[in-house]
Scaffold this motif. Sequence first.
Motif, PDB file in Angstrom:
ATOM      1  N   GLY A  40       0.749  -1.240   0.000  1.00  0.00           N
ATOM      2  CA  GLY A  40       0.000   0.000   0.000  1.00  0.00           C
ATOM      3  C   GLY A  40       0.781   1.293   0.000  1.00  0.00           C
ATOM      4  N   ASP A  41       2.092   1.237  -0.239  1.00  0.00           N
ATOM      5  CA  ASP A  41       2.866   2.478  -0.274  1.00  0.00           C
ATOM      6  C   ASP A  41       2.941   3.016  -1.707  1.00  0.00           C
ATOM      7  OD1 ASP A  41       4.399   4.592   0.614  1.00  0.00           O
ATOM      8  OD2 ASP A  41       6.297   3.504   0.421  1.00  0.00           O
ATOM      9  N   GLY A  42       3.024   4.358  -1.851  1.00  0.00           N
ATOM     10  CA  GLY A  42       3.235   4.978  -3.158  1.00  0.00           C
ATOM     11  C   GLY A  42       2.038   4.917  -4.080  1.00  0.00           C
ATOM     12  N   TRP A 101      -7.974   3.921   4.179  1.00  0.00           N
ATOM     13  CA  TRP A 101      -7.263   5.198   4.225  1.00  0.00           C
ATOM     14  C   TRP A 101      -7.918   6.112   3.200  1.00  0.00           C
ATOM     15  CZ3 TRP A 101      -1.539   6.166   2.337  1.00  0.00           C
ATOM     16  CH2 TRP A 101      -1.183   7.493   2.612  1.00  0.00           C
ATOM     17  N   ILE A 102      -8.611   7.129   3.684  1.00  0.00           N
ATOM     18  CA  ILE A 102      -9.260   8.106   2.821  1.00  0.00           C
ATOM     19  C   ILE A 102      -8.397   9.355   2.783  1.00  0.00           C
ATOM     20  CG2 ILE A 102     -11.310   9.534   2.477  1.00  0.00           C
ATOM     21  CD1 ILE A 102     -12.918   7.346   3.848  1.00  0.00           C
ATOM     22  N   LEU A 103      -8.003   9.760   1.582  1.00  0.00           N
ATOM     23  CA  LEU A 103      -7.088  10.886   1.425  1.00  0.00           C
ATOM     24  C   LEU A 103      -7.782  12.210   1.734  1.00  0.00           C
ATOM     25  CD1 LEU A 103      -5.228   9.858  -1.856  1.00  0.00           C
ATOM     26  CD2 LEU A 103      -4.731   9.225   0.519  1.00  0.00           C
ATOM     27  N   GLY A 104      -6.972  13.245   1.937  1.00  0.00           N
ATOM     28  CA  GLY A 104      -7.492  14.579   2.145  1.00  0.00           C
ATOM     29  C   GLY A 104      -8.214  15.087   0.917  1.00  0.00           C
ATOM     30  N   SER A 105      -9.043  16.094   1.096  1.00  0.00           N
ATOM     31  CA  SER A 105      -9.892  16.573   0.007  1.00  0.00           C
ATOM     32  C   SER A 105      -9.126  17.354  -1.050  1.00  0.00           C
ATOM     33  CB  SER A 105     -11.009  17.448   0.571  1.00  0.00           C
ATOM     34  OG  SER A 105     -10.476  18.578   1.235  1.00  0.00           O
ATOM     35  N   ALA A 106      -7.930  17.832  -0.728  1.00  0.00           N
ATOM     36  CA  ALA A 106      -7.156  18.616  -1.693  1.00  0.00           C
ATOM     37  C   ALA A 106      -6.164  17.727  -2.432  1.00  0.00           C
ATOM     38  CB  ALA A 106      -6.406  19.736  -0.994  1.00  0.00           C
ATOM     39  N   PRO A 107      -6.032  17.876  -3.743  1.00  0.00           N
ATOM     40  CA  PRO A 107      -5.005  17.132  -4.464  1.00  0.00           C
ATOM     41  C   PRO A 107      -3.625  17.430  -3.891  1.00  0.00           C
ATOM     42  CG  PRO A 107      -6.544  18.143  -5.995  1.00  0.00           C
ATOM     43  CD  PRO A 107      -6.858  18.713  -4.638  1.00  0.00           C
ATOM     44  N   GLY A 108      -2.768  16.416  -3.885  1.00  0.00           N
ATOM     45  CA  GLY A 108      -1.412  16.608  -3.374  1.00  0.00           C
ATOM     46  C   GLY A 108      -0.966  15.429  -2.537  1.00  0.00           C
ATOM     47  N   SER A 109       0.111  15.648  -1.786  1.00  0.00           N
ATOM     48  CA  SER A 109       0.752  14.585  -1.023  1.00  0.00           C
ATOM     49  C   SER A 109      -0.002  14.272   0.265  1.00  0.00           C
ATOM     50  CB  SER A 109       2.190  14.982  -0.695  1.00  0.00           C
ATOM     51  OG  SER A 109       2.837  13.996   0.085  1.00  0.00           O
ATOM     52  N   ASN A 110      -0.052  12.971   0.594  1.00  0.00           N
ATOM     53  CA  ASN A 110      -0.665  12.488   1.828  1.00  0.00           C
ATOM     54  C   ASN A 110       0.293  11.507   2.500  1.00  0.00           C
ATOM     55  OD1 ASN A 110      -3.986  13.044   1.794  1.00  0.00           O
ATOM     56  ND2 ASN A 110      -2.985  13.113  -0.191  1.00  0.00           N
ATOM     57  N   GLU A 111       0.249  11.465   3.836  1.00  0.00           N
ATOM     58  CA  GLU A 111       1.108  10.547   4.582  1.00  0.00           C
ATOM     59  C   GLU A 111       0.319   9.839   5.679  1.00  0.00           C
ATOM     60  OE1 GLU A 111       4.481  12.570   6.138  1.00  0.00           O
ATOM     61  OE2 GLU A 111       5.475  12.767   4.187  1.00  0.00           O
ATOM     62  N   LEU A 112       0.652   8.559   5.857  1.00  0.00           N
ATOM     63  CA  LEU A 112       0.081   7.728   6.910  1.00  0.00           C
ATOM     64  C   LEU A 112       1.238   7.016   7.595  1.00  0.00           C
ATOM     65  CD1 LEU A 112      -2.511   6.383   8.212  1.00  0.00           C
ATOM     66  CD2 LEU A 112      -2.220   4.581   6.500  1.00  0.00           C
ATOM     67  N   THR A 113       1.318   7.093   8.923  1.00  0.00           N
ATOM     68  CA  THR A 113       2.462   6.532   9.652  1.00  0.00           C
ATOM     69  C   THR A 113       2.006   5.407  10.568  1.00  0.00           C
ATOM     70  OG1 THR A 113       3.662   8.627   9.588  1.00  0.00           O
ATOM     71  CG2 THR A 113       4.332   7.043  11.257  1.00  0.00           C
ATOM     72  N   PRO A 120      11.343   2.043  15.040  1.00  0.00           N
ATOM     73  CA  PRO A 120      11.259   3.070  13.989  1.00  0.00           C
ATOM     74  C   PRO A 120       9.943   2.944  13.224  1.00  0.00           C
ATOM     75  CG  PRO A 120      13.439   2.070  14.004  1.00  0.00           C
ATOM     76  CD  PRO A 120      12.594   1.256  14.940  1.00  0.00           C
ATOM     77  N   SER A 121       9.287   4.053  13.023  1.00  0.00           N
ATOM     78  CA  SER A 121       7.981   4.033  12.364  1.00  0.00           C
ATOM     79  C   SER A 121       8.122   3.805  10.867  1.00  0.00           C
ATOM     80  CB  SER A 121       7.248   5.351  12.622  1.00  0.00           C
ATOM     81  OG  SER A 121       7.993   6.444  12.109  1.00  0.00           O
ATOM     82  N   VAL A 122       7.001   3.493  10.237  1.00  0.00           N
ATOM     83  CA  VAL A 122       6.930   3.309   8.787  1.00  0.00           C
ATOM     84  C   VAL A 122       5.924   4.315   8.248  1.00  0.00           C
ATOM     85  CG1 VAL A 122       6.220   1.763   6.914  1.00  0.00           C
ATOM     86  CG2 VAL A 122       7.538   0.868   8.848  1.00  0.00           C
ATOM     87  N   THR A 123       6.327   5.065   7.223  1.00  0.00           N
ATOM     88  CA  THR A 123       5.444   6.080   6.645  1.00  0.00           C
ATOM     89  C   THR A 123       5.049   5.691   5.227  1.00  0.00           C
ATOM     90  OG1 THR A 123       6.388   7.863   7.974  1.00  0.00           O
ATOM     91  CG2 THR A 123       5.229   8.507   5.966  1.00  0.00           C
ATOM     92  N   PHE A 124       3.746   5.703   4.977  1.00  0.00           N
ATOM     93  CA  PHE A 124       3.193   5.455   3.652  1.00  0.00           C
ATOM     94  C   PHE A 124       2.877   6.796   2.991  1.00  0.00           C
ATOM     95  CE2 PHE A 124       2.264   1.776   6.203  1.00  0.00           C
ATOM     96  CZ  PHE A 124       2.452   0.689   5.353  1.00  0.00           C
TER      97      PHE A 124
END
Length: 404
Positions: A40-42, A101-113, A120-124
């Motif tokens: 589920g990354d990228g 995982w529902i993305l934010g309403s604005a186009p652009g980059s999103n992150e889920l950790t 050490p955490s993992v970020t998607f």
Amino acid sequence: MRWAIRTILLGTVLVSCSKSDPSGPPPPSQTPANLQAAAGDGQSATAGGAVPIRPAVRVTDAEGQPVRNVSVSFAITGGGGTVSGSPATSDANGVATVGSWILGSAPGSNELTAQVGSLPSVTFTATGVSGFNIELRYLTSATNAQRQAFNNAVARWMSIVVGDLSDMLVTAQPGQCGGNSPDINETVDDLLILVTLEPIDGPGGVLGTAGPCFIRLPSNLPVLGQMRFDTGDLAVLETSGDLENVILHEMGHVLGIGTLWDTEGYLADPSQQGGTDPHFTGSLAVSAFDAVGGTSYTGAKVPVENTGGTGTADGHWRESVFDAELMTGFIEPAQTNPLSIVTIASLEDHGFVVSEIGADAYSLGASPIAGSSPASSQIVLGDDRWLGPVYGIDLSGTVNVVRP
């Protein structure tokens, strides 16, 4: 000879084996030591929508073996949106998966950790893309610089209008969307704009005209529109750096700003029909107007231009109140012309799905009034609304005349 016979009895040792409880905690030797992305990354998905592959992580011990029944917390760390199913518990393969995982309403980059204790955490990461598509079709030639200005305007509006509209089969006869428009028989997703760069009235005067030609029924949202720009003004606008603002403004008219207000029933007391205080009545725009400082305004809200004649009056925000806002009938040269939350809210009143994050910082003057005149240095966008026939088309392809 005496033979001695010994009998050796071999005792059977019975070992009782029992399987460990798969629902119980991991064995003491299986201490979570590593956390890594499993799926589920990228990804990319429509802004405001769910990603197609649910993010998952794998928990392993120091030997690289999966560790089950470990609680993994997932949290939004960029872009907004929501996540469900957190915390999630790792399965027999050490994998923990979010519910959605529902993305934010604005186009652009999103992150889920994802996080497990002090590991050490993992970020998607995921990219939210606009579900709304604007296609430009040039009917005359344009330079690379001019095309870039148009593309920038398209990108800006697509970052604001984000909701997908139904694909529509559009059948238009030659000349139904501007005098030089061709025969069109195709499925459009979501908005097709015909662009013409040609002489209109020489330098000054009308810089361009724009508006919708075909709209969806019953939503009244545009599906085909046209933009014309006077080649006599293009060089000056490019040199001054104002071309992109002018294009952005005219593209707003194709979306329906000031061109479909009457069709939608949002224009009250129009000055071209004898009114004295034209105003836009959409409730979301009125709320946005108050939010940017309009609570002290004593006239009807939201104030619409009442001067300038056909093509300017009744189709722009009132200059004396909104000043430099992009959708007044004037462009402030060589400076920012903010695209305000009021304009975006008016599109939401129309029925578009919008992202308010795309609004520029903007506020009204301390005491907005209704009488000041535009400065002489402003670029006048006179008669820039195309007010020709508008045709309505439904999902069956049936065409009706909405505005003769």
